[in-house]
Structures are given as structure tokens and as C-alpha cells.
Design an enzyme around this catalytic site. Structure first.
Site, mmCIF file in Angstrom:
data_model
loop_
_atom_site.group_PDB
_atom_site.id
_atom_site.type_symbol
_atom_site.label_atom_id
_atom_site.label_comp_id
_atom_site.label_asym_id
_atom_site.label_seq_id
_atom_site.Cartn_x
_atom_site.Cartn_y
_atom_site.Cartn_z
ATOM 1 N N GLU A 98 4.582 4.822 -10.759
ATOM 2 C CA GLU A 98 3.906 3.544 -10.546
ATOM 3 C C GLU A 98 2.720 3.352 -11.482
ATOM 4 O O GLU A 98 2.324 2.226 -11.764
ATOM 5 C CB GLU A 98 3.436 3.422 -9.088
ATOM 6 C CG GLU A 98 4.582 3.156 -8.132
ATOM 7 C CD GLU A 98 4.132 2.768 -6.722
ATOM 8 O OE1 GLU A 98 2.916 2.786 -6.445
ATOM 9 O OE2 GLU A 98 5.004 2.466 -5.898
ATOM 10 N N HIS A 119 21.870 24.481 -10.164
ATOM 11 C CA HIS A 119 23.307 24.421 -9.892
ATOM 12 C C HIS A 119 23.754 22.990 -9.599
ATOM 13 O O HIS A 119 24.807 22.779 -8.997
ATOM 14 C CB HIS A 119 23.645 25.370 -8.737
ATOM 15 C CG HIS A 119 23.410 26.806 -9.126
ATOM 16 N ND1 HIS A 119 24.420 27.659 -9.502
ATOM 17 C CD2 HIS A 119 22.249 27.502 -9.261
ATOM 18 C CE1 HIS A 119 23.908 28.842 -9.820
ATOM 19 N NE2 HIS A 119 22.588 28.770 -9.676
ATOM 20 N N LYS A 178 9.189 -6.864 -2.870
ATOM 21 C CA LYS A 178 8.531 -7.293 -1.624
ATOM 22 C C LYS A 178 8.637 -8.806 -1.467
ATOM 23 O O LYS A 178 8.909 -9.312 -0.389
ATOM 24 C CB LYS A 178 7.050 -6.903 -1.668
ATOM 25 C CG LYS A 178 6.757 -5.437 -1.455
ATOM 26 C CD LYS A 178 5.275 -5.319 -1.157
ATOM 27 C CE LYS A 178 4.737 -3.938 -1.165
ATOM 28 N NZ LYS A 178 3.275 -3.912 -1.163
HETATM 29 O O1 PA5 Z 1 0.104 3.122 -4.918
HETATM 30 C C1 PA5 Z 1 0.168 2.164 -4.160
HETATM 31 O O2 PA5 Z 1 -0.832 1.488 -3.901
HETATM 32 C C2 PA5 Z 1 1.431 1.783 -3.445
HETATM 33 O O3 PA5 Z 1 2.554 2.430 -3.892
HETATM 34 C C3 PA5 Z 1 1.284 2.031 -1.944
HETATM 35 O O4 PA5 Z 1 0.978 3.381 -1.704
HETATM 36 C C4 PA5 Z 1 2.511 1.639 -1.135
HETATM 37 O O5 PA5 Z 1 3.085 0.459 -1.611
HETATM 38 C C5 PA5 Z 1 2.137 1.447 0.329
HETATM 39 O O6 PA5 Z 1 1.246 0.371 0.457
HETATM 40 P P1 PA5 Z 1 0.339 0.174 1.713
HETATM 41 O O7 PA5 Z 1 -0.498 1.361 1.892
HETATM 42 O O8 PA5 Z 1 -0.457 -1.061 1.414
HETATM 43 O O9 PA5 Z 1 1.245 -0.046 2.906
#
Ligand code: PA5
Length: 416
Positions: A271, A292, A406
């Protein structure tokens, strides 16, 4: 604390190019971007914050045999990784005084949810919902099921007392906590989800599991103070390899306890770096098991891979191979040898084979599997990830690409 050995990558790199990679500018950019964010978390952690987390953890442990942690991505991977790495991947099955911990709200599978509820059975339970935004759909839906279950089991007061909320100030969850009177813990606003393992997001479930969160943060602090050069070296090497066509990084470890830290690492790097049609694809392999399955590809498939091995100087235990029984193989010669020597030999053998097959190997050397080294590794990876993203010219923070699914899901469900 975390050492980086690049000798297995040098044959694939032009050393003068490596030293010409500027990590100073990304480091400065990083500090400017996140002056009060996760960068300084280890030095800001103090006894008052630690005690607040431990008090809540004690209340949960005293009242419940099970804690359900609801969250997705950075809101659960770090805690799960820490529990598996520091205690055991079999934490729930161990005989122990601390509650079992189940993770839910990271998918929308009815079967998964039902199984967690069945696993809780008639045991007393508490819930910690973790969501920075407070509006992630999978987590928000799971919360509805668990609120209903808490109410059915304990009534309105029980729901109020047994639901713990970790979220950002002003989020829908924060509003709900204030309105309904649940105990809540606010996340530092400037710390993003995947950089939040060293905040209450990761620390509360860890404390419930009986992990020494002070030792974890001490390890992170030591890494914060001494690990800048090594983190930058790792960042620079992977970026150099990327420029030479190594588009995929396979993080691999010979300790199964590391597996969820590998999952956390995938989210962190995926990310943070996968933006603007750039970025190293992060993959994780559990060795020897994946030798494996993926091993054939790594050895002889398309040459776009780099590998990063994580190894430990000191094993947690080192059982020796028993003898006595008759086996019709050569392996009996190894009688009396410790499994750690076998694992280390496997790592050496794989490194040599993969380098020979055209895969550069970088090694991260960790002293031992402990709370302190978990904190150190988490900090090392967060720093190197952010520097690496900045070297490649993308902003390590934010995840605009995740929003696309989303948005579609909200539209399909008629919620927009
Ligand atoms: O790094 C990030 O901010 C995202 O990947 C969140 O961890 C993930 O989308 C979960 O979001 P939230 O904590 O708002 O539910």
C-alpha cells in the site's frame, strides 16, 4: 539491532550506483512529512500510556476467556503478527492464563463469522473493534453481529462494558462510543493504519495476550535510535534491484512464527509503494514449506524476483534429532544435530541455489524471536518502506487505490 547483509545482492548491483542512491533526501522528506507521526512513536511511548493499555488489558483478561478483535489491514495484521511471532502461531491452542484471541471483521464471509461465534461458545468474551476511519464496511458489519451477540448474552450494560473501541477522533465509531458509553482509545491522528502497530492498535491485543509491550517498545526505540543506516541500505538495495528489472520482492523466513509478520509486511509495502503504476510487488514465502510449492518458480521461472531472507541468530529452542530407530536413508547420520543447524543449513543452501539461479538475496539478521525484536523489526520495516517509497518518488502514506473497491462496493450495495 536489525542487521542487513547485502553480499548476496552485490553480484546483481553496480556498487557505484548503489552508493549514488540518495537516501538523505527521502529521510529528510520523511521527517518533514511526519514530524509528529509514527516516526517518533518509540520515543513518545511512556509509562502513563503503557499503564493505560495494561489496565484495559487486565480488565479484559479478568472478565473474559476470549477477546475478539475486529479490524482489517493495518487494524489487525500487526497485532496478529506480534502474537504469532512473540508467543506462537498456536497461541489459542496453548494452555495459558490469558484469553484466546480471535480476529474477525477482515472479510465478509458468513462461514468464517459463524465459526468464530461457535468457537466462543458459552465462554465469556469481550470485543475490541479497531478501525481508524470507523467506516470500513467488513469491520462495521462484523461489529453489528458482535454487538447483537454481546447484548443477547450480557444485556445493555454488558454491551457497554465489554465493547472496546480503537479509532480516530471524530470517526463514526468515536461518536458511537461517546453516545453509548463504551471505553475507547483514540489513535494518533497522524499515524496511518499500516504504520499503527506500535500504537494502541497493536499494543492492546498484545497486552491482552500477555506480551511485554514495554520490551516491544524498547526494541522499537533502540531501532529508532540506531537503525537509520541499515534501514536506508535495505531501501536503497531494493530500489536498485527494482531499477534493474527485479519487480517482485519475496520476503522469506524459515521460522513459521514469522508468517503473519510477512502478511503485515505485504500490506505495509504494497500500500505504501504500489502507486502511479510503480512499485515492487511484495510477496511472502514460508520456507521450507514454500520451497516445495514456489521454489521451482523462484529457481527457474521468470527472472524478475529478488529475495529478502529474515534469519535469527539465536533459536528459541534447539531440539536435537533423535537416534536409535532404524531408517533406510542417509539422514540417520544427522543424529544428535540441533534443528537450528538444519534450518540454518537449509537457508544457506537456498541462498546459494537462488543466487546461482539469478535471484539476488538480501538478508536481514535478527538477534532472536522476542518482543524486543518484534518492535525493532516493525520499526525497521516502516522506516525502510517509507524511505524506499520516497526514493521511487511516491508518497508512502495514503492508499487511494484501495478506495476504488470501497466506492464500488458502496455503490453496489446502494450506500452512496
Ligand atoms: O493503511 C491503511 O490505512 C489501511 O490499509 C487500513 O489499515 C485499512 O484499510 C483499514 O482501515 P480502517 O482502520 O479505517 O478500518
Amino acid at each position: 539491532m536489525i542487521k542487513v547483509n547485502i553480499d548476496g545482492a552485490l553480484g546483481f548491483l553496480n556498487e557505484s550506483e548503489l552508493s549514488s542512491i540518495d537516501t538523505k533526501k527521502p529521510l529528510e522528506d520523511l521527517k518533514a512529512l511526519y514530524e509528529n507521526g509514527w516516526i517518533n512513536l518509540p520515543s513518545q511511548f511512556d509509562a502513563a500510556y503503557s499503564d493505560e493499555i495494561k489496565d484495559i488489558a487486565k480488565k479484559i483478561s479478568d472478565e473474559s476467556e476470549v477477546l475478539v478483535v475486529l479490524g482489517i489491514g493495518g487494524s489487525y495484521l500487526g497485532a496478529r503478527a506480534a502474537i504469532e511471532y512473540i508467543i506462537s502461531p498456536h497461541y489459542n491452542a496453548l494452555s495459558k492464563k490469558t484469553p484466546d484471541i480471535y480476529f474477525a471483521g477482515n472479510n465478509a464471509s458468513g462461514a468464517y463469522l459463524q465459526q468464530i461465534i461457535e468457537l466462543i461458545g458459552t465462554r465469556d468474551f469481550s470485543v475490541n473493534v479497531v478501525s481508524k476511519s470507523g467506516s470500513t464496511i467488513e469491520t462495521a458489519i462484523a461489529l453489528r453481529f458482535f454487538k447483537a451477540l454481546l447484548t443477547q448474552r450480557y444485556g445493555a450494560q454488558g454491551l457497554k462494558d465489554r465493547l472496546y473501541i480503537t479509532t480516530d477522533k471524530g470517526s463514526p465509531l468515536h461518536l458511537m462510543a461517546e453516545r453509548e458509553g463504551h471505553r475507547y482509545l483514540l489513535m494518533p491522528a497522524e499515524v496511518g493504519g499500516r504504520y499503527s502497530v506500535l500504537t494502541v492498535v497493536g499494543l492492546l491485543p498484545c497486552a491482552v495476550a500477555g506480551i511485554d509491550i514495554d520490551a516491544m517498545m524498547k526494541g522499537a526505540k533502540e531501532e529508532f535510535e540506531t537503525g537509520e543506516e541499515n534501514a536506508c541500505l535495505y531501501a536503497a538495495v531494493r530500489q536498485m534491484l527494482y531499477r534493474s528489472g527485479k519487480k517482485i520482492e519475496m520476503l522469506a523466513c524459515f521460522e513459521p512464527a514469522f508468517r503473519y509478520l510477512g502478511e503485515w509486511w505485504k500490506q505495509l509495502f504494497g500500500e505504501s509503494e504500489g502507486k502511479e503504476h510503480k512499485g515492487i510487488y511484495p510477496a511472502y514465502a514460508d520456507y521450507s514449506a514454500d520451497l516445495h510449492s514456489l521454489g521451482q518458480y523462484v529457481q527457474e521461472g521468470e527472472r524478475t524476483l529478488m529475495e529478502t531472507f529474515v534469519s535469527f541468530a539465536k533459536p528459541r529452542v534447539n531440539p536435537v534429532i533423535p537416534g536409535g530407530a532404524i531408517h533406510f536413508d542417509k539422514i540417520s547420520k544427522l543424529e544428535g544435530m540441533g534443528l537450528n543447524e538444519i534450518n540454518a543449513s537449509a537457508s544457506k543452501a537456498v541462498k546459494k541455489a537462488h543466487i546461482g539461479g539469478g535471484v539476488p538475496v538480501t538478508e536481514l539478521l535478527v538477534p532472536e524471536l522476542s518482543a524486543a525484536s518484534f518492535g525493532a523489526l516493525a520499526y525497521f520495516f516502516m522506516r525502510s518502506c517509507a524511505v524506499s517509497a520516497l526514493i521511487s518518488g511516491v508518497n508512502p502514506f495514503g492508499q487511494p487505490g484501495v478506495e476504488a473497491y470501497k466506492k464500488n462496493l458502496f455503490a453496489i450495495l446502494g450506500l452512496d
